[in-house]
Write a protein that holds these residues in place. Structure first.
Motif, short mmCIF file in Angstrom:
data_model
loop_
_atom_site.label_atom_id
_atom_site.label_comp_id
_atom_site.label_asym_id
_atom_site.label_seq_id
_atom_site.Cartn_x
_atom_site.Cartn_y
_atom_site.Cartn_z
N HIS A 1 9.45 -1.22 -7.13
CA HIS A 1 8.36 -0.69 -6.30
C HIS A 1 8.87 0.43 -5.39
O HIS A 1 10.04 0.47 -5.04
CB HIS A 1 7.76 -1.81 -5.44
N ARG A 2 7.95 1.30 -5.02
CA ARG A 2 8.24 2.34 -4.02
C ARG A 2 7.86 1.80 -2.65
O ARG A 2 6.95 0.97 -2.52
CB ARG A 2 7.44 3.61 -4.31
N ASP A 3 8.52 2.31 -1.62
CA ASP A 3 8.25 1.83 -0.26
C ASP A 3 6.80 2.03 0.14
O ASP A 3 6.24 1.26 0.92
CB ASP A 3 9.17 2.54 0.75
N ASP A 4 6.15 3.08 -0.40
CA ASP A 4 4.77 3.33 0.01
C ASP A 4 3.76 2.38 -0.65
O ASP A 4 2.56 2.48 -0.42
CB ASP A 4 4.37 4.79 -0.26
N THR A 5 4.25 1.45 -1.49
CA THR A 5 3.34 0.47 -2.09
C THR A 5 3.47 -0.91 -1.45
O THR A 5 2.81 -1.85 -1.87
CB THR A 5 3.59 0.34 -3.61
N VAL A 6 4.32 -1.05 -0.43
CA VAL A 6 4.53 -2.35 0.20
C VAL A 6 3.23 -2.92 0.75
O VAL A 6 2.95 -4.11 0.61
CB VAL A 6 5.60 -2.26 1.32
N LEU A 7 2.40 -2.06 1.35
CA LEU A 7 1.12 -2.53 1.89
C LEU A 7 0.23 -3.10 0.78
O LEU A 7 -0.50 -4.05 1.00
CB LEU A 7 0.40 -1.39 2.62
N GLU A 8 0.31 -2.51 -0.40
CA GLU A 8 -0.49 -3.01 -1.52
C GLU A 8 0.00 -4.39 -1.95
O GLU A 8 -0.80 -5.28 -2.26
CB GLU A 8 -0.45 -2.02 -2.68
N PHE A 9 1.31 -4.58 -1.95
CA PHE A 9 1.85 -5.91 -2.29
C PHE A 9 1.45 -6.93 -1.23
O PHE A 9 1.11 -8.08 -1.55
CB PHE A 9 3.38 -5.85 -2.41
N LEU A 10 1.49 -6.53 0.04
CA LEU A 10 1.07 -7.43 1.11
C LEU A 10 -0.41 -7.81 0.98
O LEU A 10 -0.80 -8.95 1.22
CB LEU A 10 1.31 -6.79 2.48
N ALA A 11 -1.24 -6.83 0.56
CA ALA A 11 -2.67 -7.10 0.39
C ALA A 11 -2.89 -8.12 -0.72
O ALA A 11 -3.74 -9.02 -0.59
CB ALA A 11 -3.41 -5.80 0.08
N VAL A 12 -2.12 -8.03 -1.80
CA VAL A 12 -2.23 -9.00 -2.89
C VAL A 12 -1.76 -10.38 -2.40
O VAL A 12 -2.39 -11.41 -2.69
CB VAL A 12 -1.43 -8.56 -4.13
#
Length: 223
Positions: A85-96
């Motif tokens: 994953h890229r760092d800018d997708t961490v929020l998306e992982f947290l949302a899931v």
């Protein structure tokens, strides 16, 4: 469709239809290639690809077998991919995670054993009021993993295990930079634990949501 993709689809079709079952040994390469109308090269590439995602198990000198197809085994591939994953997708992982983990925590409220609750309480007590960031993050991972496992759904457990990696660095960063991050985490853990002890599924769901959302909110506002 590329010949390797076609080969993968044909082997998948045999497994899905029940022609090959978990634990079955595949026919010899020459026989299987002829049966499926494939070249041996494309069959070999398909077997290699399916072994990487734990569908097939190639045993040197013994042949190729269908794995157990256990969800935990199959979802190892998710964990591998998520690590890129890229760092800018961490929020998306947290949302899931915010969608899945509260549901698992609510399920655990009716299923978790008293012994497991006692063990979680002891872990929190042993951690003390001022753990290091490393101790806090390790304890956070263990705390949630134990609860999710108690939900009794191996697919949900494997999915959340796979999603925990990308959010670990965010939790470390929060612990280093946010005032009272440790205190807040521990208070939220105790609230989740109290809801589980009370067998209150909705309270457990709510506190788990608050807990994950607080990391998400901090990350959104972080400079």
């Amino acid at each position: 469709m590329a010949v390797t993709d076609e080969a993968i689809e044909k082997i998948k079709g045999m497994i899905v239809s029940g022609a090959l079952r978990p634990g079955d040994r595949l026919p010899r390469e020459s026989e299987l290639a002829a049966e499926l109308g494939l070249s041996r090269n494309s069959l070999r590439e398909a077997v290699r690809a399916l072994s990487l995602i734990r569908i097939l198990d190639v045993r040197q000198g013994d042949g190729t077998y269908v794995t157990s197809l256990d969800p935990q085994l199959l979802l190892e591939a998710l964990s591998f991919v998520v690590d890129f994953h890229r760092d800018d997708t961490v929020l998306e992982f947290l949302a899931v995670r915010r969608i899945l983990e509260p549901a698992a925590t609510a399920l655990a409220a009716t299923r978790i054993a008293e012994e497991r609750l006692d063990a979680l309480a002891k872990q929190l007590d042993d951690l003390g009021d001022e753990p290091s960031v490393e101790e806090l993050v390790a304890a956070d991972l263990d705390f949630h993993r134990a609860i999710v496992r108690s939900a009794g759904n191996s697919v949900l457990c494997s999915l959340l295990d796979g999603l925990s990696g990308p959010t670990t660095r965010a939790r470390v960063w929060r612990g280093l930079t946010q005032e009272d991050a440790a205190g807040r985490t521990l208070r939220e853990h105790r609230a989740i634990l109290a809801a589980l002890r009370n067998r209150d599924a909705e309270a457990a769901r709510s506190w788990a949501t608050v807990h994950i959302a607080s990391v998400e909110q901090w990350l959104r506002s972080a400079p």
